[in-house]
Write a protein that holds these residues in place. Structure first.
Motif, PDB file in Angstrom:
ATOM      1  N   THR A  99       0.849  -1.191   0.000  1.00 29.47           N
ATOM      2  CA  THR A  99       0.000   0.000   0.000  1.00 29.47           C
ATOM      3  C   THR A  99       0.879   1.233   0.000  1.00 29.47           C
ATOM      4  OG1 THR A  99      -1.820   1.099   1.140  1.00 29.47           O
ATOM      5  CG2 THR A  99      -0.125   0.120   2.518  1.00 29.47           C
ATOM      6  N   ALA A 100       0.287   2.376  -0.358  1.00 29.92           N
ATOM      7  CA  ALA A 100       1.018   3.635  -0.347  1.00 29.92           C
ATOM      8  C   ALA A 100       1.154   4.145   1.088  1.00 29.92           C
ATOM      9  CB  ALA A 100       0.290   4.654  -1.218  1.00 29.92           C
ATOM     10  N   SER A 101       1.850   5.259   1.245  1.00 30.72           N
ATOM     11  CA  SER A 101       2.058   5.810   2.587  1.00 30.72           C
ATOM     12  C   SER A 101       0.797   6.434   3.162  1.00 30.72           C
ATOM     13  CB  SER A 101       3.182   6.858   2.554  1.00 30.72           C
ATOM     14  OG  SER A 101       2.871   7.877   1.624  1.00 30.72           O
ATOM     15  N   LEU A 104      -5.291   5.510  -0.421  1.00 28.35           N
ATOM     16  CA  LEU A 104      -5.564   5.930  -1.795  1.00 28.35           C
ATOM     17  C   LEU A 104      -7.000   6.411  -1.966  1.00 28.35           C
ATOM     18  CD1 LEU A 104      -3.736   3.054  -3.712  1.00 28.35           C
ATOM     19  CD2 LEU A 104      -2.901   5.360  -3.233  1.00 28.35           C
TER      20      LEU A 104
END
Length: 522
Positions: A311-313, A316
């Motif tokens: 996953t992104a920081s 999303l």
């Protein structure tokens, strides 16, 4: 003269002794009368027991005991385990052990253990009065030491139902149960498991808990991870047969097997959890993955590490930060074939049969490969929108090509294999037809960030027949009841909720709406 003095002294001593003896007898008689008044006779299932003093009995746990009887009956038949030997490590009144002896056909020997001398004395009396002394043996010992002492002898089933956290008993339990045997484990420290104290959860269970709407499933998966971790240390592993969240506790029924090679699969059954602090979405990252060796075509499995991060920081969907928790058990919580066997063997002789029947039917409908869940009120609450009908959301997910189910852990649960962006696209479409006030969409809020993005799909809210599960159509008693007397573990059960508090709660239900209705008619 001297003899007269000695006689007087002796008479005085005799009078003093008689006086003291009389007082002691009166005190003992009062104590006996008080004890008789304090004795409670309890009938549950096929057992009839007496309790007095501080020995604890919780009537709310009848569902727990009924279900345990059913599981052990089905376990013995499904896996052909005749002459069952059972250890109830924390027995208290002996009620559970006596019920096992009288209601499970295959049982041969039960040890009802407790560390309290008074509890064991009561257990012995209850064993004799129920006529099960040939099966049930009372034992006074520290539960952990007793299980360590029986690592070679072992039991077919071990029942752990402690007040609070069971972790201190797990090391002994995974060693004292036979290969393929059954562990029945309860945890009542739900505040710890549900994310109120993640550092304490890690200290007790080796996992960081998270405050999510799916916290009850997190609790189950943390407990399973902990049992697996203890088992792995001794070349053993677990297979969950049934995992339930009910009332104020979670309870799991797992088989324990030996096999160092099989322990290598554990990393693929565990995952870290990324939880969004804004919209409550979750993403899982497994600790390990399995790769099949297709070149050799011999069904060999290669153990590997996943590449990440998954996953992104930031989220999303809503652009809010993420918390990381776990590891949790991310493999199936139940054995569906065993659930069917439980339903086949369920009898209306059980006091909580209706609830057992309903819960097991819901569990039979749950998606096995979709850990954690959404709740309808959280989806709507995040966007500050009108709450959509549950069947409409379930239908929209199914119309988009994904699977969906409820879970027995929450009335408005939505368990699905649809990615979180699809779920939020469906909610975006709902909000187009049911607009959200601009006042509720302040800059940087999850609602603003989600609704500012156009949906990639056009959701179809046409109600599908399959969106309404059979358990709901048939009106089964599927979820836990509202808190009642004795709601909670141990002493908290007597102090937590009293009759007056329950009656007050009932009187106040819907009070605000009634007042608003009166005001609107003025």
């Amino acid at each position: 003269m001297r003899y007269a003095t000695n006689f007087t002294v002796i008479m005085c001593h005799m009078w003093w002794v008689r006086n003291i003896t009389s007082k002691i007898n009166r005190i003992l008689m009062r104590m006996e009368v008080a004890a008789e008044k304090n004795v409670k006779v309890i009938e549950e299932g096929s057992a009839k027991i007496k309790t007095a003093g501080n020995v604890f009995y919780n009537p709310v746990q009848e569902f727990n005991r009924d279900l345990s009887v059913l599981v052990l009956q089905t376990f013995s038949k499904t896996f052909e385990r005749s002459n069952l030997s059972i250890l109830e490590a924390l027995s208290a009144t002996g009620l559970r052990s006596i019920r096992y002896a009288k209601e499970i056909e295959a049982v041969e020997k039960i040890v009802a253990n407790d560390i309290s001398i008074k509890a064991v004395q009561d257990i012995k009396v209850n064993i004799d009065e129920n006529g099960v002394s040939d099966i049930v043996q009372a034992n006074q010992s520290d539960a952990t030491m007793f299980m360590y002492e029986n690592r070679r002898k072992q039991f077919d089933a071990i029942d752990l139902d402690p007040y609070g956290c069971p972790s201190i008993f797990l090391d002994g339990a995974v060693q004292a149960v036979k290969d393929g045997g059954l562990l029945l484990v309860t945890a009542t420290d739900m505040a710890v498991l549900a994310g109120n104290s993640p550092e304490t959860c890690y200290a007790k269970y080796g996992s960081v808990s998270l405050k999510t709407r799916s916290c009850h499933e997190m609790a189950l998966r943390i407990l399973l991870q902990s049992i697996e971790s203890h088992a792995n240390r001794y070349g053993r592993y677990i297979q969950p047969l049934l995992s339930i969240s009910a009332d104020f506790y979670v309870r799991v029924f797992v088989r324990v097997f030996s096999g160092a090679q099989k322990c290598k699969y554990t990393t693929s059954k565990l995952s870290m959890v990324y939880h969004c602090t804004g919209c409550d979405s979750t993403n899982l990252q497994p600790l390990g993955i399995l790769k099949k060796n297709d070149k050799k075509n011999n069904h060999q499995v290669k153990f590997a590490l996943p590449t990440g991060p998954f996953t992104a920081s930031v989220c999303l969907n809503c652009k809010h930060p993420l918390h990381m928790g776990g590891p949790i058990w991310s493999a199936p919580l139940h054995d569906k074939e065993f659930i069917r066997n439980l339903l086949d063997g369920a009898s209306d002789k059980l006091g909580t049969f209706e609830r057992i029947w309903g819960v097991l039917n819901v569990i039979g409908e749950e998606l096995e490969d979709s850990p954690l869940y959404y709740t309808l009120e959280k989806l709507a609450g995040t966007l500050h929108c009108e709450t959509p009908p549950l069947l409409a959301i379930r239908s929209a997910i199914m119309n988009a090509g994904y699977r969906v189910s409820a879970t027995h852990m929450h009335k408005t649960s939505i368990k699905t294999d649809a990615p979180s962006n699809v779920v939020w696209d469906i909610m975006r479409c709902w909000c187009k037809d049911h607009p959200v006030s601009e006042k509720r969409q302040f800059e940087g809020s999850p609602a603003k960030n989600i609704l500012s993005v156009e949906p990639n799909i056009k959701a179809d809210f046409t109600i599908l027949p399959d969106a309404n599960p059979a358990s709901r159509k048939n009106g089964y008693l599927r979820f836990q009841m509202n808190p009642q007397t004795h709601w909670g573990p141990g002493t908290r059960a007597t102090a937590m909720v009293g009759e007056e508090k329950i009656n007050k709660s009932k009187r106040n239900q819907g009070k605000r709406k009634r007042e608003e209705s009166v005001e609107s008619t003025k």
